[in-house]
Enzyme design. Structure first.
Site, PDB file in Angstrom:
ATOM      1  N   SER A   1       0.831  -1.214   0.000  1.00 26.38           N
ATOM      2  CA  SER A   1       0.000   0.000   0.000  1.00 26.38           C
ATOM      3  C   SER A   1       0.862   1.259   0.000  1.00 26.38           C
ATOM      4  CB  SER A   1      -0.979  -0.006   1.176  1.00 26.38           C
ATOM      5  OG  SER A   1      -0.312   0.141   2.395  1.00 26.38           O
ATOM      6  N   ASN A   2       2.020   1.208   0.607  1.00 24.58           N
ATOM      7  CA  ASN A   2       2.917   2.374   0.558  1.00 24.58           C
ATOM      8  C   ASN A   2       3.495   2.570  -0.836  1.00 24.58           C
ATOM      9  OD1 ASN A   2       3.345   3.849   3.220  1.00 24.58           O
ATOM     10  ND2 ASN A   2       3.425   1.700   3.872  1.00 24.58           N
TER      11      ASN A   2
ATOM     12  N   ARG B   1      23.694 -14.590   3.288  1.00 26.85           N
ATOM     13  CA  ARG B   1      23.046 -13.288   3.172  1.00 26.85           C
ATOM     14  C   ARG B   1      23.851 -12.366   2.246  1.00 26.85           C
ATOM     15  NH1 ARG B   1      20.837  -9.507   8.023  1.00 26.85           N
ATOM     16  NH2 ARG B   1      22.974  -9.157   8.623  1.00 26.85           N
TER      17      ARG B   1
ATOM     18  N   LEU C   1      18.702  -5.371   6.020  1.00 30.54           N
ATOM     19  CA  LEU C   1      19.885  -5.261   5.167  1.00 30.54           C
ATOM     20  C   LEU C   1      21.109  -5.067   6.063  1.00 30.54           C
ATOM     21  CD1 LEU C   1      18.293  -2.976   2.431  1.00 30.54           C
ATOM     22  CD2 LEU C   1      18.858  -5.421   2.220  1.00 30.54           C
TER      23      LEU C   1
ATOM     24  N   ASN D   1      13.492   4.177   4.915  1.00 27.73           N
ATOM     25  CA  ASN D   1      12.586   3.152   5.446  1.00 27.73           C
ATOM     26  C   ASN D   1      11.390   3.831   6.109  1.00 27.73           C
ATOM     27  OD1 ASN D   1      11.723   0.506   6.310  1.00 27.73           O
ATOM     28  ND2 ASN D   1      12.460   1.022   8.364  1.00 27.73           N
TER      29      ASN D   1
ATOM     30  N   HIS E   1       8.502   3.307   9.019  1.00 27.68           N
ATOM     31  CA  HIS E   1       8.272   2.466  10.201  1.00 27.68           C
ATOM     32  C   HIS E   1       7.027   2.956  10.937  1.00 27.68           C
ATOM     33  CE1 HIS E   1       9.349  -0.307  13.365  1.00 27.68           C
ATOM     34  NE2 HIS E   1       9.000   0.642  14.217  1.00 27.68           N
TER      35      HIS E   1
ATOM     36  N   VAL F   1      19.221  -1.186  13.103  1.00 20.53           N
ATOM     37  CA  VAL F   1      17.848  -1.355  12.617  1.00 20.53           C
ATOM     38  C   VAL F   1      16.912  -0.287  13.197  1.00 20.53           C
ATOM     39  CG1 VAL F   1      15.867  -2.931  12.594  1.00 20.53           C
ATOM     40  CG2 VAL F   1      18.190  -3.818  12.345  1.00 20.53           C
ATOM     41  N   ASP F   2      16.148   0.358  12.317  1.00 21.53           N
ATOM     42  CA  ASP F   2      15.146   1.371  12.693  1.00 21.53           C
ATOM     43  C   ASP F   2      15.740   2.506  13.528  1.00 21.53           C
ATOM     44  OD1 ASP F   2      13.146  -0.076  11.391  1.00 21.53           O
ATOM     45  OD2 ASP F   2      12.557  -1.166  13.184  1.00 21.53           O
TER      46      ASP F   2
ATOM     47  N   GLU G   1       1.031   7.023   6.895  1.00 20.40           N
ATOM     48  CA  GLU G   1       2.231   6.545   6.190  1.00 20.40           C
ATOM     49  C   GLU G   1       2.132   6.893   4.715  1.00 20.40           C
ATOM     50  OE1 GLU G   1       3.360   2.434   6.799  1.00 20.40           O
ATOM     51  OE2 GLU G   1       2.527   2.432   8.804  1.00 20.40           O
TER      52      GLU G   1
HETATM   53  C1  GRF Z   1       3.827  -0.597   6.932  1.00 21.16           C
HETATM   54  O1  GRF Z   1       3.108  -0.524   8.125  1.00 21.16           O
HETATM   55  C2  GRF Z   1       5.224  -0.082   7.122  1.00 21.16           C
HETATM   56  O2  GRF Z   1       5.324   0.952   8.062  1.00 21.16           O
HETATM   57  C3  GRF Z   1       5.946  -1.294   7.635  1.00 21.16           C
HETATM   58  O3  GRF Z   1       5.392  -2.364   6.907  1.00 21.16           O
HETATM   59  C4  GRF Z   1       4.065  -2.021   6.481  1.00 21.16           C
HETATM   60  C5  GRF Z   1       4.029  -2.171   4.997  1.00 21.16           C
HETATM   61  O4  GRF Z   1       2.713  -2.041   4.478  1.00 21.16           O
HETATM   62  N1  GRF Z   1       7.381  -1.156   7.489  1.00 21.16           N
HETATM   63  P1  GRF Z   1       2.476  -2.020   2.897  1.00 21.16           P
HETATM   64  O5  GRF Z   1       3.094  -3.277   2.335  1.00 21.16           O
HETATM   65  O6  GRF Z   1       3.136  -0.781   2.346  1.00 21.16           O
HETATM   66  O7  GRF Z   1       0.995  -1.990   2.718  1.00 21.16           O
END
Ligand code: GRF
Length: 187
Positions: free
Chosen positions: A15-16, A67, A95, A109, A111, A146-147, A176
């Protein structure tokens, strides 16, 4: 200025990715997207990319002995397609520092928490369990931790008393979809 080549990495729903594509369609983001990459062949977001005429690549970590070999394959692809920026939009593989140090450009990224609170998995559930009154989402540069990289953009939303993990996750996700395209355009 020459448009940047942006690769979007996904593992699932996408969805993003879709939000980025919509903003690109209306000219709110100016970039080329040479490919969308997934580590899973069943990621739903691959269909979204294809419906938008974008090349999809699947690089499954299980096909590689180490990896580093998996990451070298991805790095080769970024070179081949002259990728300037990588966006991790729900990419569920961490990664390594080898990847982060070798790729020459920025890696972003998204989050679903107000970093540095609640890094890692199930951030929304943990925010609820903790009794947090506010949640949100963060777009940051990916570093070796990470994050934890420098924050580019962040959005805050209130947590309501009757929120469930699902209702909170959905409200964060809505934000997001605004935040990630904005952050990408800034970068
Ligand atoms: C989102 O909540 C994002 O913040 C997290 O994973 C989810 C991905 O959702 N890292 P989508 O695949 O973009 O719908």
């Amino acid at each position: 200025m020459k448009m940047k080549n942006v690769a979007v990495f996904i593992s699932g729903r996408g969805s993003n990715l879709e939000a980025i594509l919509k903003k690109r369609d209306i000219g709110a983001i100016r970039c080329n997207i040479p490919f969308v990459l997934s580590n899973r062949h069943d990621a739903k977001g691959l269909q979204i990319a294809q419906d938008n005429g974008i090349k999809t690549l699947v690089v499954n970590h299980r096909d590689f002995a180490t990896r580093q070999e998996f990451e070298e394959k991805i790095l080769d692809l970024t070179k081949q397609y002259s990728i300037d920026i990588i966006v991790l939009a729900g990419f569920m593989k961490i990664l390594s520092s080898y990847f982060v140090d070798t790729f020459a450009g920025p890696i972003l990224n998204i989050h679903p928490s107000l970093l540095p609170s609640f890094p890692g998995l199930h951030s929304q559930k943990r925010a609820l369990e903790y009794g947090s009154k506010f949640a949100g989402c963060t777009v940051h540069f990916v570093t070796n931790n990470v994050d934890a990289g420098p924050i580019i953009a962040q959005e805050i939303i209130p947590i309501f008393d009757d929120d469930s993990e699902e209702s909170l996750s959905l409200r964060i996700l809505d934000r997001e979809h605004i935040l990630l395209p904005e952050a990408l355009q800034i970068v």
